[in-house]
Write a protein that holds these residues in place. Structure first.
Motif, PDB file in Angstrom:
ATOM      1  N   ARG A 173       0.832  -1.206   0.000  1.00  0.00           N
ATOM      2  CA  ARG A 173       0.000   0.000   0.000  1.00  0.00           C
ATOM      3  C   ARG A 173       0.866   1.255   0.000  1.00  0.00           C
ATOM      4  O   ARG A 173       0.549   2.235  -0.681  1.00  0.00           O
ATOM      5  N   SER A 174       1.981   1.224   0.723  1.00  0.00           N
ATOM      6  CA  SER A 174       2.824   2.429   0.773  1.00  0.00           C
ATOM      7  C   SER A 174       3.517   2.662  -0.571  1.00  0.00           C
ATOM      8  O   SER A 174       3.688   3.801  -1.001  1.00  0.00           O
ATOM      9  N   ILE A 175       3.896   1.566  -1.259  1.00  0.00           N
ATOM     10  CA  ILE A 175       4.464   1.722  -2.603  1.00  0.00           C
ATOM     11  C   ILE A 175       3.422   2.316  -3.546  1.00  0.00           C
ATOM     12  O   ILE A 175       3.684   3.266  -4.290  1.00  0.00           O
ATOM     13  N   GLN A 176       2.227   1.745  -3.484  1.00  0.00           N
ATOM     14  CA  GLN A 176       1.169   2.190  -4.395  1.00  0.00           C
ATOM     15  C   GLN A 176       0.831   3.663  -4.180  1.00  0.00           C
ATOM     16  O   GLN A 176       0.687   4.435  -5.134  1.00  0.00           O
ATOM     17  N   THR A 177       0.766   4.072  -2.914  1.00  0.00           N
ATOM     18  CA  THR A 177       0.456   5.463  -2.604  1.00  0.00           C
ATOM     19  C   THR A 177       1.567   6.395  -3.085  1.00  0.00           C
ATOM     20  O   THR A 177       1.311   7.446  -3.686  1.00  0.00           O
ATOM     21  N   PHE A 178       2.811   5.963  -2.842  1.00  0.00           N
ATOM     22  CA  PHE A 178       3.948   6.771  -3.283  1.00  0.00           C
ATOM     23  C   PHE A 178       3.910   7.000  -4.793  1.00  0.00           C
ATOM     24  O   PHE A 178       4.016   8.131  -5.273  1.00  0.00           O
ATOM     25  N   TYR A 179       3.729   5.914  -5.560  1.00  0.00           N
ATOM     26  CA  TYR A 179       3.719   6.057  -7.017  1.00  0.00           C
ATOM     27  C   TYR A 179       2.513   6.860  -7.493  1.00  0.00           C
ATOM     28  O   TYR A 179       2.614   7.641  -8.449  1.00  0.00           O
TER      29      TYR A 179
END
Lengths: 397, 397
Positions: free
Chosen positions: A295-301
């Motif tokens: 989720r943190s990767i997805q939010t960052f991108y």
């Protein structure tokens, strides 16, 4: 870019070896530290939790060195294969034995090329296509066909025509957040194409390297999960985008009839994948908050994507692109300029993008560029877009 | 062992893919924990200093993650290439740019096979030969020739005859502590063969995976270092035996004219080698006592070798072997028994060795077995030799 190889004694297949302009551009950006690069596909290494990683490394060296510092099984470290089978595939028939660990999913492509492709093998590609697949397959000299992509997947009418008029043996596809276009096949097209491939008895290489990079955390079912001919479908996955490219690990889901051959080819290629990385990644999957991490990767991108979208709208409103659902690129059309001229102008002004023609299976010209948004800082992105805007205006007035 | 591949749709080259009986035996030893195995070529992971390794891992995660957790250059991590050029090669013309990092030296063999071998390429092998080379080269379907080995290197008379009667394009050789025979080319033969290869314009693939495993710390100059045709000589090296196979890193010294091709093939194979391992190994080379470490490995293997030699003399005085100068194997002839019968009896009695026929380029029968002495504990070695002795006597009376 045309290959420029010296004319020296070598195998005939080497005249089909392709170099990558992306890697050449990456070199330029390393040599010139002022260069702002939208060219690479580099994930952000800061997204990996360093504290957990450090303690896992320590425990692997202390408690697991007999495994981690030794040779290993050619099909991969069993604990990791089990975790992939359980967590990272959606094909119902998957088991521990279907998973082969590879040295990045790129090695999976090479092994599949070696296993399947002769000069009379007909291989269908998406247009545009992931350049690494062209590099992996080309030395085996198959005959390439290509199907034009729409924003929700291949043009179905043309796909059916190609499959009817030719005996296509293999279809290589990248259905989720494709590199370079970021186009993502709709659920409907996934089902229809799975059924069409069953009917025409086509082997599918489904490259799911970007599967988990949906900006909203959505997860599309794989095309393979809809296939009845499970003996004709391979799924490739990668840890490069969801953990780190530094561990250089991917996997291939291999149908039962092809497992012994896949493993034998892997043995000849490199004996086995990196054991140390395999143990570390297995422990990471065991101990880190996996869903939270994704989720943190997805939010960052998602945030980075929005920033590049806003910058392009502000500084180059003529630029056309469809908003991707995930991935790490925008696929941008710059109208009314020659791609070559824009490319050269940008490099001279210290900003890099990858010209779309690089991703064309037939070296077709293209007015698109692939722009990565995951690597540059926000201020650098703004400065980079300003530089492109200036070059674009200079050419266009 | 003959390959047993299902007859399924696949490329023609797959009928030339070889499986390894060694890996099958390794599987047996994993499945049956009572099995005592002299079969593998496994280094001892305890020889690596764990405390230094732990602190290096920590510093790499903390201070070098931007490099270690990212994609990297296809030819390898520059600092490590420089260290290899300076410390681990003896070819006078070597430079940073001659070194390409590979995923184990096995990948170097695959890349060289892909670069050079067509069905009309004549490749000379040693007999016996390293099995992994056969696995790497066979799918490219070259025509194999072989030259019989003597304890100090190839039979020179036969070598010259082969090179005169045939246009040999490539000679693959393992001049130092060869796997499986542990035969080591004498200084004199190295010079003579270098000159012969120059005269006949033969490309040499010199596999130096065992170079540093001399029991007395002696270091033979490479054959390549005596060649004048530096454009026709490749040297392969490996960290598997001197540090750990777990990092899965090797290198190839590539002549200038072939560098761009080698890198392009490497890119298609897997983009780049494992960055994390490369940074860790580079730091290990920088901070550990390298010469002291090599000496401790050499001493350890020398002692283990002496133990196996004594056990064989005590329990099976009929067994014949020449005492190796280095490496991790004895190449043992068991007279007056069929290899197959001895092999099957041993496996049934819970002890494994590799039959010599596995290493024959022409599937020639052999009365030799390859016995590893680096992996088993001393008591296990004694029990293993006793089991072999019993099987041998049972057959032989």
């Amino acid at each position: 870019m045309e290959k420029e190889m010296p004319t020296i004694f070598s195998a005939k297949r080497t005249s089909f070896v392709r170099t990558s302009v992306i890697r050449e551009i990456l070199k330029l950006t390393v040599e010139n530290s002022d260069m702002l690069s939208f060219a690479g596909g580099l994930p952000n290494p800061d997204l990996l939790p360093k504290d957990i990683l450090s303690s896992i490394m320590e425990s692997v060296v202390r408690d697991h060195s007999n495994t981690a510092l030794q040779y290993g099984d050619s099909s991969g470290y069993e604990a990791l294969r089990m975790q992939i089978a359980e967590k990272l595939t959606d094909v119902s028939w998957v088991s521990l034995n279907s998973i082969s660990i590879t040295h990045g999913s790129q090695q999976g492509l090479d092994i599949l090329g070696k296993m399947f492709m002769d000069s009379d093998t007909n291989v269908l590609l998406e247009d545009p296509v992931y350049l690494g697949a062209l590099q992996a397959f080309s030395p085996y000299q198959p005959k390439f066909f290509s199907v034009p992509m729409e924003t929700d997947g291949p043009n179905l009418y043309l796909l059916e025509e190609i499959l009817t008029q030719n005996k296509i043996h293999i279809f290589y596809a990248n259905p989720s957040y494709q590199n370079p276009s970021t186009y993502t096949w709709s659920l409907e097209k996934r089902k229809q194409i799975a059924s069409l491939l069953d009917e025409k008895e086509v082997i599918l290489f489904e490259d799911e390297a970007y599967r988990y990079l949906d900006f909203e955390g959505k997860l599309y079912p794989s095309v393979s999960s809809f296939r009845e001919r499970r003996d004709l479908t391979f799924v490739l996955g990668s840890f490069s985008k969801i953990l780190s490219p530094g561990f250089r690990l991917g996997w291939t889901v291999v149908p039962k009839v092809y497992r012994s051959l896949f493993t034998a080819v892997k043995q000849g290629n490199d004996l086995n994948s990196n054991q140390f990385s395999q143990v570390v990644v297995s422990k990471l999957l065991e101990f880190m908050d996996w869903n939270g991490h994704l989720r943190s990767i997805q939010t960052f991108y998602a945030e980075k994507k929005e920033i590049l979208v806003s910058l392009l709208k502000e500084y180059i409103p003529e630029a056309k692109f469809s908003r991707p659902e995930g991935g790490m690129f925008l696929w941008v059309e710059y109208p009314k300029v020659s791609q070559k001229e824009l490319m050269e102008g940008c490099l001279a002004s210290g900003v890099a993008m990858v010209p779309g023609s690089e991703f064309s299976p037939a070296n077709r010209s293209s007015s698109n560029f692939r722009m990565n948004f995951s690597f540059l800082g926000n201020d650098e992105m703004e400065e980079g877009v300003k530089r492109i805007a200036k070059v674009y205006r200079d050419i266009n007035t």
